[in-house]
Write a protein that holds these residues in place. Structure first.
Motif, PDB file in Angstrom:
ATOM      1  N   ALA A 296       6.734  -0.159  -9.560  1.00  0.00           N
ATOM      2  CA  ALA A 296       6.065  -0.807 -11.016  1.00  0.00           C
ATOM      3  C   ALA A 296       4.928  -0.867 -10.652  1.00  0.00           C
ATOM      4  CB  ALA A 296       6.567  -1.995 -10.748  1.00  0.00           C
ATOM      5  N   ASP A 297       4.463  -0.932 -11.948  1.00  0.00           N
ATOM      6  CA  ASP A 297       2.272  -1.169 -11.241  1.00  0.00           C
ATOM      7  C   ASP A 297       2.503  -2.595 -10.820  1.00  0.00           C
ATOM      8  OD1 ASP A 297       2.751  -2.717 -13.668  1.00  0.00           O
ATOM      9  OD2 ASP A 297       2.033  -0.822 -14.763  1.00  0.00           O
TER      10      ASP A 297
ATOM     11  N   VAL B 269       9.307   2.466   3.232  1.00  0.00           N
ATOM     12  CA  VAL B 269      10.778   1.609   1.405  1.00  0.00           C
ATOM     13  C   VAL B 269      11.399   3.200   1.158  1.00  0.00           C
ATOM     14  CG1 VAL B 269      11.590   1.050  -0.206  1.00  0.00           C
ATOM     15  CG2 VAL B 269       9.479  -0.052   1.098  1.00  0.00           C
ATOM     16  N   ARG B 270      10.683   4.426   1.077  1.00  0.00           N
ATOM     17  CA  ARG B 270      11.053   5.785   0.626  1.00  0.00           C
ATOM     18  C   ARG B 270      12.231   5.839   1.880  1.00  0.00           C
ATOM     19  NH1 ARG B 270       9.969  10.379  -2.859  1.00  0.00           N
ATOM     20  NH2 ARG B 270       8.495   8.886  -3.535  1.00  0.00           N
ATOM     21  N   ALA B 271      11.216   6.124   3.038  1.00  0.00           N
ATOM     22  CA  ALA B 271      11.724   6.310   4.269  1.00  0.00           C
ATOM     23  C   ALA B 271      13.267   5.877   4.988  1.00  0.00           C
ATOM     24  CB  ALA B 271      10.379   6.866   5.120  1.00  0.00           C
TER      25      ALA B 271
ATOM     26  N   CYS C  96       0.603  -1.349   0.312  1.00  0.00           N
ATOM     27  CA  CYS C  96       0.067   0.309   0.106  1.00  0.00           C
ATOM     28  C   CYS C  96       0.518   1.212   0.024  1.00  0.00           C
ATOM     29  CB  CYS C  96      -0.780   0.155   1.123  1.00  0.00           C
ATOM     30  SG  CYS C  96       0.446  -0.096   3.100  1.00  0.00           S
ATOM     31  N   ASP C  97      -0.020   2.665  -0.171  1.00  0.00           N
ATOM     32  CA  ASP C  97       0.822   3.740  -0.224  1.00  0.00           C
ATOM     33  C   ASP C  97       2.323   3.457   1.191  1.00  0.00           C
ATOM     34  OD1 ASP C  97      -0.062   4.051  -3.066  1.00  0.00           O
ATOM     35  OD2 ASP C  97      -1.607   5.817  -1.616  1.00  0.00           O
ATOM     36  N   ASP C  98       1.288   3.642   2.375  1.00  0.00           N
ATOM     37  CA  ASP C  98       1.920   3.796   3.148  1.00  0.00           C
ATOM     38  C   ASP C  98       3.650   2.534   3.386  1.00  0.00           C
ATOM     39  OD1 ASP C  98       0.556   5.545   4.263  1.00  0.00           O
ATOM     40  OD2 ASP C  98      -0.915   3.905   5.110  1.00  0.00           O
TER      41      ASP C  98
ATOM     42  N   ASN D 251       8.594  -7.435  -4.941  1.00  0.00           N
ATOM     43  CA  ASN D 251       7.849  -7.923  -4.960  1.00  0.00           C
ATOM     44  C   ASN D 251       6.715  -8.685  -5.370  1.00  0.00           C
ATOM     45  OD1 ASN D 251       5.433  -8.198  -3.232  1.00  0.00           O
ATOM     46  ND2 ASN D 251       4.453  -6.867  -3.524  1.00  0.00           N
ATOM     47  N   TYR D 252       5.755  -9.921  -5.549  1.00  0.00           N
ATOM     48  CA  TYR D 252       4.669 -10.567  -6.696  1.00  0.00           C
ATOM     49  C   TYR D 252       3.759  -9.997  -6.762  1.00  0.00           C
ATOM     50  CZ  TYR D 252       6.771 -14.969  -4.396  1.00  0.00           C
ATOM     51  OH  TYR D 252       7.504 -15.985  -3.507  1.00  0.00           O
ATOM     52  N   PRO D 253       3.758  -9.656  -8.454  1.00  0.00           N
ATOM     53  CA  PRO D 253       2.717  -9.425  -8.876  1.00  0.00           C
ATOM     54  C   PRO D 253       0.991  -9.335  -8.273  1.00  0.00           C
ATOM     55  CG  PRO D 253       3.035 -11.427 -10.326  1.00  0.00           C
ATOM     56  CD  PRO D 253       4.193 -11.055  -9.192  1.00  0.00           C
ATOM     57  N   LEU D 254      -0.067  -8.410  -9.423  1.00  0.00           N
ATOM     58  CA  LEU D 254      -1.267  -9.708  -8.991  1.00  0.00           C
ATOM     59  C   LEU D 254      -1.663 -10.596  -9.773  1.00  0.00           C
ATOM     60  CD1 LEU D 254      -2.294  -5.941 -10.473  1.00  0.00           C
ATOM     61  CD2 LEU D 254      -3.182  -7.121  -8.542  1.00  0.00           C
ATOM     62  N   PRO D 255      -2.383 -11.696  -8.968  1.00  0.00           N
ATOM     63  CA  PRO D 255      -3.122 -11.620  -8.339  1.00  0.00           C
ATOM     64  C   PRO D 255      -2.870 -11.391  -6.929  1.00  0.00           C
ATOM     65  CG  PRO D 255      -4.305 -12.946  -9.581  1.00  0.00           C
ATOM     66  CD  PRO D 255      -2.719 -12.871 -10.449  1.00  0.00           C
ATOM     67  N   ARG D 256      -2.121 -12.754  -6.669  1.00  0.00           N
ATOM     68  CA  ARG D 256      -1.749 -12.663  -5.482  1.00  0.00           C
ATOM     69  C   ARG D 256      -1.403 -11.822  -4.785  1.00  0.00           C
ATOM     70  NH1 ARG D 256       1.933 -17.549  -3.213  1.00  0.00           N
ATOM     71  NH2 ARG D 256       1.498 -18.206  -1.521  1.00  0.00           N
ATOM     72  N   MET D 257       0.365 -10.836  -4.938  1.00  0.00           N
ATOM     73  CA  MET D 257       0.221  -9.845  -3.794  1.00  0.00           C
ATOM     74  C   MET D 257      -0.237  -8.218  -5.399  1.00  0.00           C
ATOM     75  SD  MET D 257       0.588 -10.895  -1.709  1.00  0.00           S
ATOM     76  CE  MET D 257       1.228 -12.590  -0.839  1.00  0.00           C
ATOM     77  N   ASN D 258       0.412  -7.488  -4.993  1.00  0.00           N
ATOM     78  CA  ASN D 258      -0.079  -6.576  -5.910  1.00  0.00           C
ATOM     79  C   ASN D 258       1.351  -5.527  -6.929  1.00  0.00           C
ATOM     80  OD1 ASN D 258       1.087  -4.745  -3.835  1.00  0.00           O
ATOM     81  ND2 ASN D 258      -0.310  -3.335  -3.551  1.00  0.00           N
ATOM     82  N   GLY D 259       2.235  -6.659  -7.281  1.00  0.00           N
ATOM     83  CA  GLY D 259       3.699  -5.941  -7.722  1.00  0.00           C
ATOM     84  C   GLY D 259       4.487  -4.493  -6.884  1.00  0.00           C
ATOM     85  N   ARG D 260       4.295  -3.773  -7.176  1.00  0.00           N
ATOM     86  CA  ARG D 260       4.832  -2.492  -7.186  1.00  0.00           C
ATOM     87  C   ARG D 260       6.152  -2.258  -6.715  1.00  0.00           C
ATOM     88  NH1 ARG D 260       1.180   1.833  -3.776  1.00  0.00           N
ATOM     89  NH2 ARG D 260       1.555   2.825  -5.162  1.00  0.00           N
ATOM     90  N   SER D 261       6.888  -2.942  -7.521  1.00  0.00           N
ATOM     91  CA  SER D 261       8.623  -3.456  -6.743  1.00  0.00           C
ATOM     92  C   SER D 261       9.385  -1.966  -7.373  1.00  0.00           C
ATOM     93  CB  SER D 261       8.948  -4.549  -7.369  1.00  0.00           C
ATOM     94  OG  SER D 261       8.583  -5.844  -7.679  1.00  0.00           O
TER      95      SER D 261
END
Length: 280
Positions: free
Chosen positions: A236-237, A190-192, A183-185, A205-215
């Protein structure tokens, strides 16, 4: 140097299929010019949860491997033949039980470190894992030159002390194999971690649909010429893909010499309570 963050599905409970997919992804990463490839959490087992019945749990436990076994050996050979540093993840069997582990393999095929997840999710099925006991950086030889790398795994990311300990041990890049919904938090975490330690932090990270990517990769160089700088290198998306991200090590190292963050202005004597623990 170029990082390849694996954001691809794994086959739950099928180490041989995940080995096949993993080796193919290493070849793809090399073809894309990568110097280092990072896999998400527990790639070997596809982050398959521990079953609740006795027979199922035993079959699951039998999936565990070791750093000297053929599964890791195949990644070592791939790293050596491709000239590619690899951080791959697996369920490790050892004398005291099982660990959620990551092996850091250099471009010569040598295992330079094995990290065992410290902050296991013991509020879930991960309670079967023995927690690791240390955060330590390792020097990894890559085609782009030597690099000081630290590893955290998933829930470690939510404990700021983990990245701080690695930064104090000289980590220039912290990699985080992950298996959760980012999620955004959590992206903010990670940014912090990158910002406050003047260190690059990458998550696979694992992609959709199991997780949501955003590596993602944040390079930690949050200021340029006394002005805030967006240090997002990649985000990433949710699609399945190899996420490629270029890290300017020369610029990062120069930034770290004059940064006011990281260890520059710490007051450790005031932090004694951090090592005394808290009631749960």
């Amino acid at each position: 140097m170029r990082l390849a963050l694996v954001q691809a599905p794994a086959a739950p409970g099928d180490p041989q299929e995940n080995l096949r997919r993993g080796l193919a992804l290493c070849e793809d990463a090399k073809a894309d010019g990568a110097d280092l490839v990072v896999f998400p959490e527990l790639w070997q087992t596809g982050y398959a949860p521990c079953p609740t019945d006795a027979a199922g749990e035993q079959r699951w436990r039998d999936l565990a491997t070791s750093v000297h076994a053929p599964w890791l050996g195949a990644f070592r050979e791939a790293a050596r033949s491709l000239g590619l540093a690899v951080v791959t993840t697996y369920m490790e069997a050892h004398g005291t039980g099982l660990s959620n582990a990551a092996a850091v393999i250099d471009a010569a095929g040598r295992v330079v470190d094995v990290y065992r997840k410290v902050h296991v999710c013991d509020f879930l099925w991960e309670r079967v894992f023995t927690p690791g006991r240390r955060f330590a950086a390792a020097t990894v030889e890559t085609v782009a030159g030597p690099l000081r790398i630290g590893v955290i795994i998933c829930f470690d990311r939510e404990q700021p002390e983990a990245c701080r300990a690695l930064a104090l041990d000289g980590a220039e890049l912290i990699v985080c194999p992950n298996a959760s919904l980012l999620c955004d938090d959590r992206i903010g975490q990670v940014r912090a971690r990158a910002f406050e330690n003047s260190v690059a932090v990458a998550v696979a990270n694992y992609p959709l649909p199991r997780m949501n990517g955003r590596s993602c990769l944040f390079d930690g160089r949050a200021v340029h010429q006394n002005r805030p700088r967006d240090h997002t290198i990649a985000l990433a998306d949710g699609r399945s893909r190899l996420v490629l991200a270029d890290l300017d090590l020369t610029a990062l190292r120069e930034y770290r010499t004059g940064s006011i963050w990281g260890a520059a202005h710490r007051r450790p004597a005031a932090y004694a309570s951090l090592t005394q623990g808290v009631a749960r």
